[in-house]
Design an enzyme around this catalytic site. Structure first.
Site, PDB file in Angstrom:
ATOM      1  N   HIS A 117      -0.101  18.935  -7.954  1.00  0.00           N
ATOM      2  CA  HIS A 117      -0.306  17.666  -7.280  1.00  0.00           C
ATOM      3  C   HIS A 117      -1.554  17.106  -7.234  1.00  0.00           C
ATOM      4  O   HIS A 117      -2.731  17.900  -7.187  1.00  0.00           O
ATOM      5  CB  HIS A 117       0.447  17.549  -5.928  1.00  0.00           C
ATOM      6  CG  HIS A 117       0.046  18.510  -5.198  1.00  0.00           C
ATOM      7  ND1 HIS A 117       0.337  19.812  -5.032  1.00  0.00           N
ATOM      8  CD2 HIS A 117      -0.977  18.397  -4.020  1.00  0.00           C
ATOM      9  CE1 HIS A 117      -0.274  20.532  -3.946  1.00  0.00           C
ATOM     10  NE2 HIS A 117      -1.160  19.694  -3.575  1.00  0.00           N
ATOM     11  N   CYS A 129      10.322 -16.428   9.712  1.00  0.00           N
ATOM     12  CA  CYS A 129      10.650 -17.371  10.769  1.00  0.00           C
ATOM     13  C   CYS A 129       9.369 -17.974  11.528  1.00  0.00           C
ATOM     14  O   CYS A 129       8.248 -17.215  11.519  1.00  0.00           O
ATOM     15  CB  CYS A 129      11.492 -17.200  11.763  1.00  0.00           C
ATOM     16  SG  CYS A 129      11.016 -15.880  13.143  1.00  0.00           S
TER      17      CYS A 129
END
Length: 636
Positions: free
Chosen positions: A67, A175
């Site tokens: 990795h 919103c």
């Protein structure tokens, strides 16, 4: 982060036979490149080798997990390879490795550790490893992993794989306040996606800024985007994609319908015009002019609210300190004691920005960055009352003047931008830094010299009208404002009443804001009371969620009532409206006042006539509860 979401078929090789560790690494790097998330192969491989120099990533039991974190990685991904004959990967147990996974992670977090931990958790199962090694094809390999993850993480939301490994549907919710509707719509869309088996990612534009932001890769790979917003959001990034734009309430009420429209292809392709990144600048024509005006206004209100709330509550604290200290309640109330004066001064600074910010962000919503200067300057002129008159003859136009400054200034700025399209291209570089600011400031300065005297007269007339209202008229106004707070619970009527209340505060009328806030507190509390005392009118889920509405109502978050209103609007909305109207009328009848534009019970200590204000809240909530009990049928 699921393993199957990071692993593409192109990045899997079954039955490989590398002769050495270095050859195995080369093969895995090639698989990562095929997956499409590696920007620079050599740079990524350099990171893998650097990690191996610190110690082999073969952990024994036939498992190796190389990795690396690298700037060469565009997005997290995995490559997998089975080696039936095994390869010497310098494992700690000196055994050959036959199951290899390679992790690629961007260099901006610890995602590789999360993936590594998850891999190790599932690979410790010997039967699972045997199944992977025996997989006949890549589909079976992925299915084995998928089944194992479902078994190990049964409560985890599924994210279906698709051909590109990304999300099939994206969404943005927003919103004006960014407190409740934003997150309720996001949750509803995510639940609907899970129910339909469609992977979805939702970006929330809340009060704390945008979260779970949609990446360029997400947008490129998705089938379409749902924009459920009542304020402007960045739209340029969606150019050429299928987009549905709708109200944030639709994201709460009809999430499945919206997702199905995307998947069925029943969505228009969005084409963005140059310039503003706001949704209102679209050329698709799927929004009415009135809807666009509302979104521009809500964009201003959304950015104004932090100044309004924080400043108002600081000023309210100043009044509270003077009250507790026994200071005289005169025209200088809130400044007699040193601590009170400090709070009032700080709150006053925030409050002084409120109107310019409102106008500025309305202008920005219309004309992007050039509109910000025009709106803010116009808003400041509305406060100061700048005209051509001699010093001392200024006429402040206040809140209404700032609204006009934002809207008219923004549209005039758009006209200036279009006019500048005709100038030589060689001057394009100076347009945003010289021509737009200079021309915009000149335009708004001249405009406000005309607006201020006219709106100043209207402001004064409105203030006199409110001051001279009889008792019956004030009670009626309180009822209307309370009912408006409950009609759509955060929608246009609710916001109109709230804006009217905050405008009244700036004009010195504090009883209107009191009626507005108590009206907004009633719906969630009425529903919470009904779920407590009339349980047989609600489903099991509604009863479980009912107590949360006590907290939301007492905090002046009307949106807590929305799920109940959406499930049974014909009964819930009238009940809430009646309760809120009752509370607003009682508040007005007993001359209750409120100098803070938000806060719920936390600002009750500075309410004028607090005993009757609490009584108004209790009576209104009980009325709403009884109406709910009367109208709603028993749930079988």
């Amino acid at each position: 982060m699921r393993i199957v979401d990071l692993l593409k078929k192109d990045s899997i090789m079954l039955g490989a036979s590398p002769e050495s560790k270095s050859e195995a690494i080369d093969m895995l790097v090639e698989l990562q490149v095929k997956g499409g998330n590696i920007a620079n192969k050599d740079e990524y491989k350099k990171g893998i080798l650097a990690r191996e120099e610190k110690g082999s990533t073969a952990v024994g039991e036939g498992i190796a997990i190389p990795h690396a974190k690298s700037t060469a990685v565009n997005a997290p991904s995995l490559a997998a390879m089975t080696v039936p004959g095994g390869v010497d990967y310098e494992a700690l147990d000196d055994e050959p490795s036959n199951l290899l996974f390679m992790i690629a992670a961007p260099n901006d977090g610890d995602v590789h550790l999360e993936v590594l931990s998850r891999l190790m958790t599932i690979l410790m199962d010997e039967d699972f490893r045997e199944k992977l090694l025996g997989a006949k094809d890549k589909d079976e390999f992925l299915k084995i992993i998928d089944d194992m993850e479902k078994e190990k993480y049964p409560d985890e939301a599924k994210t279906e794989d698709n051909s590109n490994g990304g999300y099939k549907v994206l969404a943005v919710t927003a919103c004006p306040t960014g407190i409740a509707h934003t997150y309720m719509a996001a949750e509803a869309l995510e639940k609907a996606g899970k129910k339909l088996g469609i992977s979805i990612k939702v970006e929330t534009n809340g009060s704390g800024g945008a979260k779970n932001i949609l990446t360029n890769e997400d947008i490129a790979n998705c089938d379409g985007i749902i924009v459920a917003a009542d304020k402007t959001v960045e739209m340029a990034r969606f150019d050429g994609k299928k987009v549905i734009r709708t109200k944030v309430s639709d994201g709460i009420k009809i999430p499945e319908e919206l997702i199905n429209r995307i998947e069925s292809g029943d969505a228009p392709v969005y084409h963005h015009e140059g310039g503003s990144d706001s949704s209102s600048s679209s050329s698709s024509g799927d929004e009415s002019f009135g809807r666009k005006l509302y979104k521009h206004l809500m964009n201003g209100v959304s950015n104004m609210l932090p100044f309004t709330v924080a400043g108002g509550i600081f000023i309210a604290l100043a009044f509270l300190i003077d009250s507790l200290g026994g200071a005289p309640q005169d025209g200088d109330f809130g400044t007699h004691l040193a601590a009170a004066a400090w709070f009032k001064t700080i709150g006053g600074y925030a409050f002084s920005f409120m109107i310019p910010i409102l106008a500025g962000y309305i202008g920005k919503s219309i004309a992007d960055r050039p509109g910000l200067l025009v709106g803010m300057a116009g808003g400041a002129m509305a406060v100061s009352g700048a005209t051509f008159a001699a010093p001392g003859g200024n006429v402040p136009s206040g809140f209404l003047g700032a609204l006009l400054a934002g809207f008219i200034g923004g549209f005039l700025m758009l006209m200036l931008e279009k006019a500048c399209d005709k100038i030589p291209k060689a001057l394009n570089g100076i347009k945003p830094v010289l021509i737009y600011p200079l021309g915009g400031l000149g335009i708004v300065a001249i405009m406000m010299c005309a607006v201020n005297p006219i709106m100043g007269v209207l402001n004064e007339g409105l203030a006199n009208f409110l001051s001279n209202m009889g008792d019956s008229s004030k009670i009626l106004l309180g009822c209307v404002l309370g009912a408006m707070m409950s009609i759509d619970m955060g929608g246009p009527f609710n916001k109109a009443a709230y804006v009217f209340g905050t405008a009244a505060i700036t004009s010195g009328n504090f009883d209107i804001m009191a009626a507005v806030m108590v009206g907004g507190m009633v719906p969630p509390i009425a529903i919470a009371l009904a779920t407590t005392f009339f349980k047989n009118r609600f489903t099991e889920d509604e009863r479980k969620n009912g107590p949360v509405n006590y907290i939301m109502g007492l905090s002046f978050i009307t949106e807590g009532a929305i799920p109940y209103a959406a499930a049974d609007p014909a009964r819930v909305i009238p009940s809430c409206m009646l309760g809120a109207a009752t509370a607003g009328g009682i508040s007005m009848a007993f001359n209750c006042t409120l100098r803070a534009p938000h806060g719920g019970i936390f600002v009750f200590p500075v309410v004028g006539n607090p005993v009757m204000y609490v009584l108004a809240l209790v009576i209104g909530s009980v009325v709403g509860m009884l109406m709910l009990a009367l109208l709603k049928k028993k749930v079988k």
